[in-house]
Design a protein around this motif. Structure first.
Motif, PDB file in Angstrom:
ATOM      1  N   PHE A 186       0.983  -1.168   0.090  1.00  0.00           N
ATOM      2  CA  PHE A 186      -0.021  -0.095   0.053  1.00  0.00           C
ATOM      3  C   PHE A 186       0.956   1.167   0.030  1.00  0.00           C
ATOM      4  CE2 PHE A 186      -2.428  -3.485   2.221  1.00  0.00           C
ATOM      5  CZ  PHE A 186      -3.464  -3.348   1.018  1.00  0.00           C
ATOM      6  N   VAL A 187       2.263   1.162   0.221  1.00  0.00           N
ATOM      7  CA  VAL A 187       3.026   2.219   0.256  1.00  0.00           C
ATOM      8  C   VAL A 187       3.212   2.623  -1.346  1.00  0.00           C
ATOM      9  CG1 VAL A 187       5.478   2.995   0.763  1.00  0.00           C
ATOM     10  CG2 VAL A 187       4.018   1.695   2.438  1.00  0.00           C
ATOM     11  N   ASP A 188       3.105   3.765  -1.547  1.00  0.00           N
ATOM     12  CA  ASP A 188       3.372   4.312  -3.070  1.00  0.00           C
ATOM     13  C   ASP A 188       4.590   4.939  -2.871  1.00  0.00           C
ATOM     14  OD1 ASP A 188       2.788   4.773  -5.706  1.00  0.00           O
ATOM     15  OD2 ASP A 188       1.887   6.764  -5.412  1.00  0.00           O
ATOM     16  N   SER A 189       5.660   4.227  -3.378  1.00  0.00           N
ATOM     17  CA  SER A 189       7.104   4.728  -3.522  1.00  0.00           C
ATOM     18  C   SER A 189       7.824   4.065  -4.457  1.00  0.00           C
ATOM     19  CB  SER A 189       7.780   4.511  -2.087  1.00  0.00           C
ATOM     20  OG  SER A 189       8.163   2.932  -1.964  1.00  0.00           O
ATOM     21  N   ASN A 190       9.112   4.293  -4.589  1.00  0.00           N
ATOM     22  CA  ASN A 190       9.857   3.844  -5.771  1.00  0.00           C
ATOM     23  C   ASN A 190       9.962   2.175  -5.505  1.00  0.00           C
ATOM     24  OD1 ASN A 190      11.683   3.311  -7.695  1.00  0.00           O
ATOM     25  ND2 ASN A 190      13.440   4.690  -6.825  1.00  0.00           N
ATOM     26  N   ILE A 191       9.774   1.538  -6.737  1.00  0.00           N
ATOM     27  CA  ILE A 191       9.814  -0.149  -6.624  1.00  0.00           C
ATOM     28  C   ILE A 191      10.988  -0.333  -6.028  1.00  0.00           C
ATOM     29  CG2 ILE A 191       9.783  -2.077  -7.976  1.00  0.00           C
ATOM     30  CD1 ILE A 191       7.080  -0.857  -7.688  1.00  0.00           C
ATOM     31  N   SER A 192      12.270   0.057  -6.421  1.00  0.00           N
ATOM     32  CA  SER A 192      13.686  -0.278  -5.835  1.00  0.00           C
ATOM     33  C   SER A 192      13.412  -0.099  -4.556  1.00  0.00           C
ATOM     34  CB  SER A 192      14.815   0.550  -6.496  1.00  0.00           C
ATOM     35  OG  SER A 192      14.652   1.867  -6.074  1.00  0.00           O
ATOM     36  N   GLU A 193      13.056   0.825  -3.698  1.00  0.00           N
ATOM     37  CA  GLU A 193      13.069   0.915  -2.452  1.00  0.00           C
ATOM     38  C   GLU A 193      11.926  -0.331  -1.771  1.00  0.00           C
ATOM     39  OE1 GLU A 193      11.489   4.834  -1.423  1.00  0.00           O
ATOM     40  OE2 GLU A 193      13.162   5.830  -2.447  1.00  0.00           O
ATOM     41  N   LYS A 194      11.122  -0.513  -2.401  1.00  0.00           N
ATOM     42  CA  LYS A 194      10.193  -1.791  -1.948  1.00  0.00           C
ATOM     43  C   LYS A 194      11.058  -2.898  -2.077  1.00  0.00           C
ATOM     44  CE  LYS A 194       5.690  -0.349  -3.014  1.00  0.00           C
ATOM     45  NZ  LYS A 194       4.379  -0.499  -3.913  1.00  0.00           N
ATOM     46  N   VAL A 195      12.019  -3.264  -3.082  1.00  0.00           N
ATOM     47  CA  VAL A 195      12.746  -4.545  -3.155  1.00  0.00           C
ATOM     48  C   VAL A 195      13.795  -4.360  -2.177  1.00  0.00           C
ATOM     49  CG1 VAL A 195      14.406  -5.702  -4.574  1.00  0.00           C
ATOM     50  CG2 VAL A 195      12.154  -4.501  -5.753  1.00  0.00           C
ATOM     51  N   THR A 196      14.422  -3.257  -2.048  1.00  0.00           N
ATOM     52  CA  THR A 196      15.260  -3.180  -0.683  1.00  0.00           C
ATOM     53  C   THR A 196      14.667  -3.391   0.696  1.00  0.00           C
ATOM     54  OG1 THR A 196      16.599  -1.391  -1.967  1.00  0.00           O
ATOM     55  CG2 THR A 196      17.086  -1.606   0.289  1.00  0.00           C
ATOM     56  N   PHE A 197      13.477  -3.024   0.665  1.00  0.00           N
ATOM     57  CA  PHE A 197      12.777  -3.046   1.986  1.00  0.00           C
ATOM     58  C   PHE A 197      12.326  -4.865   2.058  1.00  0.00           C
ATOM     59  CE2 PHE A 197       8.567  -3.318   4.310  1.00  0.00           C
ATOM     60  CZ  PHE A 197       8.998  -2.775   5.497  1.00  0.00           C
ATOM     61  N   LYS A 198      11.986  -5.338   0.913  1.00  0.00           N
ATOM     62  CA  LYS A 198      11.784  -6.704   1.287  1.00  0.00           C
ATOM     63  C   LYS A 198      12.862  -7.770   1.347  1.00  0.00           C
ATOM     64  CE  LYS A 198       7.403  -6.177  -1.398  1.00  0.00           C
ATOM     65  NZ  LYS A 198       6.184  -7.151  -1.137  1.00  0.00           N
ATOM     66  N   VAL A 199      14.013  -7.225   0.939  1.00  0.00           N
ATOM     67  CA  VAL A 199      15.116  -8.091   1.111  1.00  0.00           C
ATOM     68  C   VAL A 199      15.688  -7.785   2.578  1.00  0.00           C
ATOM     69  CG1 VAL A 199      17.832  -7.985   0.582  1.00  0.00           C
ATOM     70  CG2 VAL A 199      16.098  -7.854  -1.294  1.00  0.00           C
ATOM     71  N   THR A 200      15.473  -6.681   2.984  1.00  0.00           N
ATOM     72  CA  THR A 200      15.755  -6.648   4.511  1.00  0.00           C
ATOM     73  C   THR A 200      14.962  -7.342   5.408  1.00  0.00           C
ATOM     74  OG1 THR A 200      16.322  -4.145   3.922  1.00  0.00           O
ATOM     75  CG2 THR A 200      16.035  -4.887   6.312  1.00  0.00           C
ATOM     76  N   LEU A 201      13.431  -7.500   4.940  1.00  0.00           N
ATOM     77  CA  LEU A 201      12.753  -8.329   5.894  1.00  0.00           C
ATOM     78  C   LEU A 201      13.216  -9.850   5.748  1.00  0.00           C
ATOM     79  CD1 LEU A 201       8.871  -6.951   4.764  1.00  0.00           C
ATOM     80  CD2 LEU A 201      10.408  -6.914   6.980  1.00  0.00           C
ATOM     81  N   LEU A 202      13.588 -10.182   4.385  1.00  0.00           N
ATOM     82  CA  LEU A 202      14.106 -11.565   4.186  1.00  0.00           C
ATOM     83  C   LEU A 202      15.387 -12.093   5.167  1.00  0.00           C
ATOM     84  CD1 LEU A 202      13.716 -12.488   0.405  1.00  0.00           C
ATOM     85  CD2 LEU A 202      12.491 -13.384   2.283  1.00  0.00           C
ATOM     86  N   LEU A 203      16.422 -10.949   5.234  1.00  0.00           N
ATOM     87  CA  LEU A 203      17.438 -11.233   5.935  1.00  0.00           C
ATOM     88  C   LEU A 203      17.004 -11.133   7.520  1.00  0.00           C
ATOM     89  CD1 LEU A 203      20.055  -8.596   4.283  1.00  0.00           C
ATOM     90  CD2 LEU A 203      20.048 -10.945   4.289  1.00  0.00           C
ATOM     91  N   SER A 204      15.898 -10.461   7.908  1.00  0.00           N
ATOM     92  CA  SER A 204      15.236 -10.460   9.288  1.00  0.00           C
ATOM     93  C   SER A 204      14.842 -11.819   9.633  1.00  0.00           C
ATOM     94  CB  SER A 204      14.384  -9.538   9.431  1.00  0.00           C
ATOM     95  OG  SER A 204      15.010  -8.362   9.281  1.00  0.00           O
ATOM     96  N   ILE A 205      14.186 -12.429   8.742  1.00  0.00           N
ATOM     97  CA  ILE A 205      13.628 -13.714   8.897  1.00  0.00           C
ATOM     98  C   ILE A 205      14.650 -14.750   8.862  1.00  0.00           C
ATOM     99  CG2 ILE A 205      11.933 -15.393   7.841  1.00  0.00           C
ATOM    100  CD1 ILE A 205      10.461 -13.143   8.720  1.00  0.00           C
ATOM    101  N   SER A 206      15.613 -14.468   7.993  1.00  0.00           N
ATOM    102  CA  SER A 206      16.865 -15.586   7.975  1.00  0.00           C
ATOM    103  C   SER A 206      17.384 -15.372   9.478  1.00  0.00           C
ATOM    104  CB  SER A 206      17.823 -15.092   7.064  1.00  0.00           C
ATOM    105  OG  SER A 206      17.374 -15.262   5.695  1.00  0.00           O
ATOM    106  N   VAL A 207      17.668 -14.289  10.020  1.00  0.00           N
ATOM    107  CA  VAL A 207      18.298 -14.132  11.200  1.00  0.00           C
ATOM    108  C   VAL A 207      17.458 -14.924  12.356  1.00  0.00           C
ATOM    109  CG1 VAL A 207      19.000 -12.503  13.277  1.00  0.00           C
ATOM    110  CG2 VAL A 207      19.840 -12.114  10.963  1.00  0.00           C
ATOM    111  N   MET A 208      16.056 -15.003  12.207  1.00  0.00           N
ATOM    112  CA  MET A 208      15.420 -15.267  13.160  1.00  0.00           C
ATOM    113  C   MET A 208      15.237 -16.742  13.136  1.00  0.00           C
ATOM    114  SD  MET A 208      13.745 -13.046  15.013  1.00  0.00           S
ATOM    115  CE  MET A 208      12.455 -13.936  15.790  1.00  0.00           C
ATOM    116  N   LEU A 209      15.573 -17.484  11.917  1.00  0.00           N
ATOM    117  CA  LEU A 209      15.451 -18.876  11.592  1.00  0.00           C
ATOM    118  C   LEU A 209      16.699 -19.371  12.248  1.00  0.00           C
ATOM    119  CD1 LEU A 209      14.253 -19.385   7.899  1.00  0.00           C
ATOM    120  CD2 LEU A 209      13.138 -20.212  10.058  1.00  0.00           C
ATOM    121  N   LEU A 210      18.000 -18.586  12.231  1.00  0.00           N
ATOM    122  CA  LEU A 210      19.110 -18.872  13.038  1.00  0.00           C
ATOM    123  C   LEU A 210      18.877 -19.086  14.519  1.00  0.00           C
ATOM    124  CD1 LEU A 210      21.908 -16.990  11.010  1.00  0.00           C
ATOM    125  CD2 LEU A 210      21.553 -19.497  10.782  1.00  0.00           C
ATOM    126  N   VAL A 211      18.264 -18.211  14.798  1.00  0.00           N
ATOM    127  CA  VAL A 211      18.066 -18.003  16.458  1.00  0.00           C
ATOM    128  C   VAL A 211      17.148 -19.283  16.740  1.00  0.00           C
ATOM    129  CG1 VAL A 211      16.705 -16.612  18.242  1.00  0.00           C
ATOM    130  CG2 VAL A 211      18.206 -15.531  16.674  1.00  0.00           C
TER     131      VAL A 211
END
Length: 173
Positions: A31-56
């Protein structure tokens, strides 16, 4: 006699709630109307966060079980959903760039006084299909919006079905 008790509240507060918030953040990013590259960067950050949670989780949960713990399934499916969401965002980005390029060509043609849809009489189209493509220009931006809305609806339905299934497995094993 040894009594071992798990503290489920510890898992809920430290793992389940943060991972669920990552999923909510991914949903909000639609729902955020921003630059698509910012959305991809945001989603990569979310994936990295989930990866850390899986390691924990890997270090926290006992590894002697023969089945994957339900909390591991929860985090793994959320990771998969966010990864699919990121791929959809990349696809939408590609289509929007294609649409922007087409608009740029049409604008350039309009400024120069040419019409993009005019058929060249010297070089007629080779087939009926070419004629149809020239009559009905494809709006890549519109296709991107349709894909984005369709994916969002399917994404929400998938989350609801997964959470309800997880809820029934958790409370009725």
């Amino acid at each position: 006699q040894i009594t071992i008790k798990r503290r489920p509240l510890l898992y809920v507060i430290n793992i389940i709630i943060p991972v669920f918030f990552f999923l909510v953040l991914d949903l909000i990013s639609f729902f955020v109307d921003s630059n698509i590259s910012e959305k991809v960067t945001f989603k990569v950050t979310l994936l990295l966060s989930i990866s850390v949670m899986l390691l924990v989780i890997n270090n926290t949960l006992p590894s002697t079980g023969t089945e994957i713990p339900l909390i591991g399934v929860f985090c793994g499916v959320i990771f998969f959903l966010i990864a699919i969401s990121m791929m959809e965002t990349i696809l939408v980005n590609m289509l929007e760039v294609k649409g922007a390029e087409k608009r740029s060509v049409e604008t350039t043609a309009a400024v120069s006084g040419q019409h993009v849809g005019v058929i060249d009489q010297q070089n007629p189209p080779d087939s009926v299909r070419d004629q149809d493509e020239e009559k009905t220009p494809l709006s890549w931006t519109r296709v991107a919006r349709i894909i984005n809305v369709t994916f969002l609806v399917l994404y929400i339905i998938t989350i609801i079905v997964f959470m309800s299934k997880l809820w029934t497995l958790w409370y009725h094993p």
